[in-house]
Design a protein around this motif. Structure first.
Motif, mmCIF file in Angstrom:
data_model
loop_
_atom_site.group_PDB
_atom_site.id
_atom_site.type_symbol
_atom_site.label_atom_id
_atom_site.label_comp_id
_atom_site.label_asym_id
_atom_site.label_seq_id
_atom_site.Cartn_x
_atom_site.Cartn_y
_atom_site.Cartn_z
ATOM 1 N N VAL A 133 0.799 -1.201 0.020
ATOM 2 C CA VAL A 133 0.019 0.014 -0.024
ATOM 3 C C VAL A 133 0.868 1.345 -0.066
ATOM 4 O O VAL A 133 0.365 2.291 0.170
ATOM 5 C CB VAL A 133 -0.950 0.123 1.100
ATOM 6 C CG1 VAL A 133 -1.859 -1.339 1.224
ATOM 7 C CG2 VAL A 133 -0.240 -0.015 2.500
ATOM 8 N N MET A 138 3.338 2.368 2.102
ATOM 9 C CA MET A 138 3.739 2.707 3.283
ATOM 10 C C MET A 138 5.054 2.167 4.142
ATOM 11 O O MET A 138 4.757 2.264 5.183
ATOM 12 C CB MET A 138 2.222 2.463 4.333
ATOM 13 C CG MET A 138 1.070 3.166 3.880
ATOM 14 S SD MET A 138 1.332 5.086 4.120
ATOM 15 C CE MET A 138 1.384 5.118 5.962
ATOM 16 N N GLY A 189 -5.250 10.215 3.429
ATOM 17 C CA GLY A 189 -5.001 9.320 2.580
ATOM 18 C C GLY A 189 -4.329 8.131 3.053
ATOM 19 O O GLY A 189 -4.503 7.119 2.938
ATOM 20 N N GLN A 190 -3.222 8.652 4.019
ATOM 21 C CA GLN A 190 -2.259 7.277 4.434
ATOM 22 C C GLN A 190 -3.028 6.610 5.466
ATOM 23 O O GLN A 190 -2.918 5.358 5.552
ATOM 24 C CB GLN A 190 -0.856 7.909 5.158
ATOM 25 C CG GLN A 190 -0.115 8.624 4.116
ATOM 26 C CD GLN A 190 0.994 9.546 4.628
ATOM 27 O OE1 GLN A 190 0.858 9.946 5.796
ATOM 28 N NE2 GLN A 190 2.271 9.162 4.154
ATOM 29 N N GLN A 201 -6.111 5.957 5.330
ATOM 30 C CA GLN A 201 -6.848 4.917 4.521
ATOM 31 C C GLN A 201 -6.185 3.838 4.087
ATOM 32 O O GLN A 201 -6.601 2.838 3.871
ATOM 33 C CB GLN A 201 -8.011 5.765 3.357
ATOM 34 C CG GLN A 201 -9.057 5.035 3.179
ATOM 35 C CD GLN A 201 -10.095 4.593 4.205
ATOM 36 O OE1 GLN A 201 -9.695 3.851 4.805
ATOM 37 N NE2 GLN A 201 -11.358 4.905 3.889
ATOM 38 N N ARG A 202 -4.845 4.314 3.511
ATOM 39 C CA ARG A 202 -3.901 3.039 2.959
ATOM 40 C C ARG A 202 -3.807 1.950 4.210
ATOM 41 O O ARG A 202 -3.769 0.760 3.763
ATOM 42 C CB ARG A 202 -2.705 3.672 2.519
ATOM 43 C CG ARG A 202 -2.692 4.358 1.358
ATOM 44 C CD ARG A 202 -1.457 5.036 0.959
ATOM 45 N NE ARG A 202 -1.576 5.923 -0.406
ATOM 46 C CZ ARG A 202 -1.347 5.404 -1.548
ATOM 47 N NH1 ARG A 202 -0.945 3.985 -1.424
ATOM 48 N NH2 ARG A 202 -1.494 5.964 -2.690
ATOM 49 N N VAL A 230 -6.807 -0.068 4.508
ATOM 50 C CA VAL A 230 -6.835 -1.214 3.227
ATOM 51 C C VAL A 230 -6.204 -2.249 3.814
ATOM 52 O O VAL A 230 -6.376 -3.465 3.728
ATOM 53 C CB VAL A 230 -6.473 -0.533 1.948
ATOM 54 C CG1 VAL A 230 -6.295 -1.702 1.099
ATOM 55 C CG2 VAL A 230 -7.549 0.480 1.632
ATOM 56 N N ALA A 231 -4.768 -1.903 4.142
ATOM 57 C CA ALA A 231 -4.043 -2.938 4.606
ATOM 58 C C ALA A 231 -4.439 -3.839 5.693
ATOM 59 O O ALA A 231 -4.326 -4.948 5.723
ATOM 60 C CB ALA A 231 -2.469 -2.530 5.074
ATOM 61 N N THR A 286 -7.002 12.225 -3.588
ATOM 62 C CA THR A 286 -6.547 11.441 -2.750
ATOM 63 C C THR A 286 -7.635 10.014 -2.800
ATOM 64 O O THR A 286 -7.222 8.951 -2.791
ATOM 65 C CB THR A 286 -6.633 11.628 -1.215
ATOM 66 O OG1 THR A 286 -5.566 12.812 -1.093
ATOM 67 C CG2 THR A 286 -6.202 10.514 -0.228
ATOM 68 N N LYS A 335 -6.723 8.199 -5.661
ATOM 69 C CA LYS A 335 -5.663 7.366 -5.423
ATOM 70 C C LYS A 335 -6.020 6.041 -4.633
ATOM 71 O O LYS A 335 -5.323 4.825 -4.903
ATOM 72 C CB LYS A 335 -4.507 7.931 -4.492
ATOM 73 C CG LYS A 335 -3.847 9.303 -5.448
ATOM 74 C CD LYS A 335 -2.884 9.806 -4.550
ATOM 75 C CE LYS A 335 -1.960 10.925 -5.551
ATOM 76 N NZ LYS A 335 -1.208 11.594 -4.824
ATOM 77 N N ILE A 336 -6.936 5.996 -3.582
ATOM 78 C CA ILE A 336 -7.188 4.935 -2.867
ATOM 79 C C ILE A 336 -8.072 3.935 -3.709
ATOM 80 O O ILE A 336 -8.101 2.813 -3.373
ATOM 81 C CB ILE A 336 -8.241 5.534 -1.497
ATOM 82 C CG1 ILE A 336 -7.264 6.258 -0.632
ATOM 83 C CG2 ILE A 336 -8.854 4.482 -0.959
ATOM 84 C CD1 ILE A 336 -6.173 5.518 -0.104
ATOM 85 N N LEU A 393 -5.893 2.236 -5.640
ATOM 86 C CA LEU A 393 -5.060 1.155 -4.568
ATOM 87 C C LEU A 393 -5.977 -0.109 -4.512
ATOM 88 O O LEU A 393 -5.258 -1.217 -4.451
ATOM 89 C CB LEU A 393 -4.536 1.871 -3.139
ATOM 90 C CG LEU A 393 -4.249 1.015 -2.163
ATOM 91 C CD1 LEU A 393 -2.715 0.565 -2.554
ATOM 92 C CD2 LEU A 393 -4.157 1.755 -0.901
#
Length: 224
Positions: A132, A134, A148-149, A151-152, A155-156, A179, A182-183, A186
């Protein structure tokens, strides 16, 4: 074989003397490795459907199979165990635990729900941090990273236990347009890489235009 199959599914709530029919006899299927959106106005039944698919709320009648399991009559304990084994969740407000680091938030379901061995947990988290985008952020706390981070990370975390079904309730609602895209990209990448199905409840046209299958709800019924 469908990942999710519903037949004549209903959900009725009792509020005092009032009977509220939230879902009124819907049929739908969700295939493996798909990108699906339930769309419709507030009160149409989108979140109720997601809650039933996620074994958070039992149906009132009809049949519902998730990952080959009839979930209509599971006990609360069995529902919790089934969720832990097969379903991941992504929320609009991220739902990260503020006192844990990014690494620990992703690790949490593997440790507390599935009891993976330490080395296996750590390898899986590192794999997902890389997936993702990060890497190098694992020691930060949620307050130290952007929306945004966050939400990454969410997701992970949803993917941590290798669930084949991820349920996302308005996952881009608190993100700006760039953002959000981007999500979405992803999550599509994660679908392609891990074979995971993503199922959304959303008002967001950015999500809808990227969905491969769209179920439109109104007053608890699927219109198309």
């Amino acid at each position: 074989m469908p990942l999710v199959a519903a037949r004549n599914l209903t959900k009725t709530y009792i509020s005092g003397d009032i009977e509220v029919k939230a879902i009124r006899g819907v049929d739908f299927t969700i295939e493996p490795a798909s990108f699906v959106s339930f769309v419709g106005p507030s009160g149409s039944g989108k979140s109720t459907l997601l809650n039933m698919i996620g074994c958070l709320d039992p149906p009132s009648s009809g049949s519902l199979e998730v990952v080959g399991q009839d979930v209509t009559s599971l006990s609360a304990r069995d529902s919790a165990r089934f969720r832990g084994d097969h379903i991941g969740f992504i929320f609009q407000d991220f739902n990260l635990i503020p006192v844990l680091t990014v690494f620990e938030n992703i690790e949490y379901p593997l440790q507390m729900v599935q009891n993976w061995p330490v080395e296996q947990r750590q390898h899986r988290v590192q794999e997902l941090l890389a997936a993702v985008g990060m890497e190098g952020q694992g020691n930060k706390r949620p307050s130290q990273i952007s929306g945004g981070q966050k939400q990454r990370v969410a997701v992970a975390r949803a993917l941590a236990s290798k669930a084949k079904l991820i349920l996302a309730d308005e996952p881009t609602a608190n993100l700006d347009r760039v953002t959000a895209f981007k999500i979405i990209d992803l999550m599509k990448k994660m679908r392609d890489e891990f074979g995971t199905s993503f199922v959304f409840s959303t008002h967001d046209p950015k999500v809808v235009e990227n969905a491969e299958i769209i179920y439109t709800l109104e007053d608890g019924k699927i219109l198309q």
